[in-house]
Write an enzyme that holds these catalytic residues in place. Structure first.
Site, PDB file in Angstrom:
ATOM      1  N   ILE A  32       5.948  -3.357  -2.722  1.00 45.27           N
ATOM      2  CA  ILE A  32       6.108  -4.586  -1.949  1.00 45.27           C
ATOM      3  C   ILE A  32       4.748  -5.217  -1.669  1.00 45.27           C
ATOM      4  CG2 ILE A  32       6.956  -5.589   0.198  1.00 45.27           C
ATOM      5  CD1 ILE A  32       9.070  -3.412   0.304  1.00 45.27           C
ATOM      6  N   SER A  55     -10.314   8.942  -5.892  1.00 39.74           N
ATOM      7  CA  SER A  55     -11.514   9.177  -6.705  1.00 39.74           C
ATOM      8  C   SER A  55     -11.435   8.514  -8.075  1.00 39.74           C
ATOM      9  CB  SER A  55     -11.740  10.686  -6.869  1.00 39.74           C
ATOM     10  OG  SER A  55     -10.641  11.285  -7.535  1.00 39.74           O
ATOM     11  N   LEU A  99       1.562  -2.876   5.745  1.00 38.84           N
ATOM     12  CA  LEU A  99       2.610  -2.294   4.907  1.00 38.84           C
ATOM     13  C   LEU A  99       2.323  -0.845   4.545  1.00 38.84           C
ATOM     14  CD1 LEU A  99       2.755  -5.504   4.355  1.00 38.84           C
ATOM     15  CD2 LEU A  99       4.052  -4.850   2.331  1.00 38.84           C
ATOM     16  N   ALA A 101       2.281   2.896   4.273  1.00 40.72           N
ATOM     17  CA  ALA A 101       3.190   3.903   4.822  1.00 40.72           C
ATOM     18  C   ALA A 101       3.512   4.925   3.755  1.00 40.72           C
ATOM     19  CB  ALA A 101       4.489   3.253   5.316  1.00 40.72           C
ATOM     20  N   TYR A 167      11.153  10.612   7.912  1.00 40.52           N
ATOM     21  CA  TYR A 167      10.599   9.310   7.543  1.00 40.52           C
ATOM     22  C   TYR A 167      11.037   8.236   8.528  1.00 40.52           C
ATOM     23  CZ  TYR A 167      10.665   4.710   5.371  1.00 40.52           C
ATOM     24  OH  TYR A 167      10.544   3.359   5.145  1.00 40.52           O
ATOM     25  N   VAL A 207      16.767   4.201  -6.180  1.00 42.09           N
ATOM     26  CA  VAL A 207      17.914   4.326  -7.065  1.00 42.09           C
ATOM     27  C   VAL A 207      17.907   3.297  -8.192  1.00 42.09           C
ATOM     28  CG1 VAL A 207      19.411   2.909  -5.585  1.00 42.09           C
ATOM     29  CG2 VAL A 207      20.422   4.587  -7.150  1.00 42.09           C
TER      30      VAL A 207
END
Length: 349
Positions: A32, A55, A99, A101, A167, A207
């Site tokens: 996203i 790295s 964003l 996460a 989560y 999915v």
């Protein structure tokens, strides 16, 4: 005699064009995030994009963006878990889009501490930086997973929070911090809560790319988890447009609020597989893999969005139907160069 206008009106020289607004984006290298970077540049913003330090000096999906987009992007290697990194990223920005996460639900069962460090502590670092540097707008990213299985449909922002995975709990923790900073310090934060986003560049832990990627690789027997859950799928460009909408709307319309972003439609995983098979002209056999099935009390069985408040506040509405978005996603995965980036034989956690 009429005096020529040029004799009485001083000549005016157009002034310099206003400098583009600077937007800082965490998680910019991701699915996203990369779409949001494109949308911000298209809207005339200069983007400072944080990519998690590595790295290999990899910029993730940002590396695939056109040169004319990247010319307006300053890539910064850093980590939201480090306050210094965050301060350097957001300093001088007019808006911050947070964003970054850890997002894979199955992996959150294995490594819950890392989810708290990134999704809670990382969010705290962003809030602190925005607060102390007096950034005019922070857009914080939530998730529909914080609602758990729908108790009422469609789901409004008043739906109870029911975190059914580590989560989801970590994301809800970040949301509550954002709420508290607005209430306690007046931090100008708006929380966007997208429902299930899909499209080009998405990880095969989700999915839709799992199905399309396996079929594009020539498989006709594919492995999935539970086929019964329903989801509200939003095309990536539409989700990016929702971020831009809340990031640029008048403060009085959005600041201090949590706003859902979704289409208002739902489809089961089983019906989704059938639709993708039809669009790809493929006969599909599904084999259930127990590794892909969530624990019984952790599975979210139904998610469908009510985005009426976002629409009323900003005018946002999705521009792509599910069929249109799937067709564009299929086109992406059918490109051999894109498909080669994925490991279609592995279970992507």
């Amino acid at each position: 005699m009429t005096t020529p206008a040029s004799a009485t009106t001083p000549a005016t020289t157009p002034g310099p064009a206003p400098a583009p607004r600077t937007a800082a984006v965490t998680g910019a290298e991701g699915f996203i995030g990369s779409h949001l970077v494109e949308a911000l540049v298209a809207a005339g913003h200069r983007v400072r994009a944080m990519v998690q330090y590595n790295s290999f000096s990899s910029f993730g999906w940002l590396e695939t963006l056109p040169k004319e987009v990247l010319d307006e992007v300053e890539v910064v290697l850093g980590d939201v878990r480090d306050p210094g990194s965050v301060n350097g990223l957001v300093r001088g920005a007019e808006a911050v889009y947070h964003l970054a996460a850890l997002i894979a639900i199955p992996y959150s069962y294995r490594a819950p501490h890392s989810y708290v460090e990134t999704n809670v502590t990382g969010t705290l670092n962003v809030l602190e930086a925005v607060r102390h540097l007096e950034i005019p707008r922070l857009v914080h990213t939530s998730t529909s997973e914080t609602y758990g299985t729908a108790r009422t449909v469609p789901i409004t922002e008043d739906h109870p929070i029911n975190t059914q995975s580590p989560y989801a709990a970590s994301k809800a923790g970040g949301d509550r911090l954002a709420d508290s900073y607005h209430a306690s310090f007046g931090t100008p934060v708006v929380t966007l809560r997208p429902f299930n986003t899909y499209g080009p560049r998405q990880s095969m832990r989700a999915v839709i790319p799992t199905v399309i990627g396996q079929l594009a690789a020539g498989k006709r027997t594919i492995t999935l988890g539970d086929l019964r859950p329903t989801r509200d799928f939003t095309y990536a460009e539409d989700t990016a447009a929702a971020f831009l909408a809340v990031g640029t709307a008048p403060a009085g319309a959005v600041v201090g609020r949590t706003l859902n972003a979704g289409t208002g439609g739902e489809i089961s995983v089983g019906d989704l597989v059938a639709l993708i098979g039809k669009l790809m002209d493929a006969e599909v056999e599904v084999v259930q893999d127990e590794k892909r099935v969530r624990p019984a009390d952790s599975e979210v069985m139904r998610l469908v969005c009510d985005a009426g408040r976002l629409r009323a506040a900003t005018g946002w509405a999705p521009a792509h139907s599910l069929e249109e978005g799937l067709a564009r996603t299929i086109e992406f995965f059918r490109d051999p160069a894109n498909l080669a980036r994925y490991k279609t034989d592995l279970y992507n956690v």
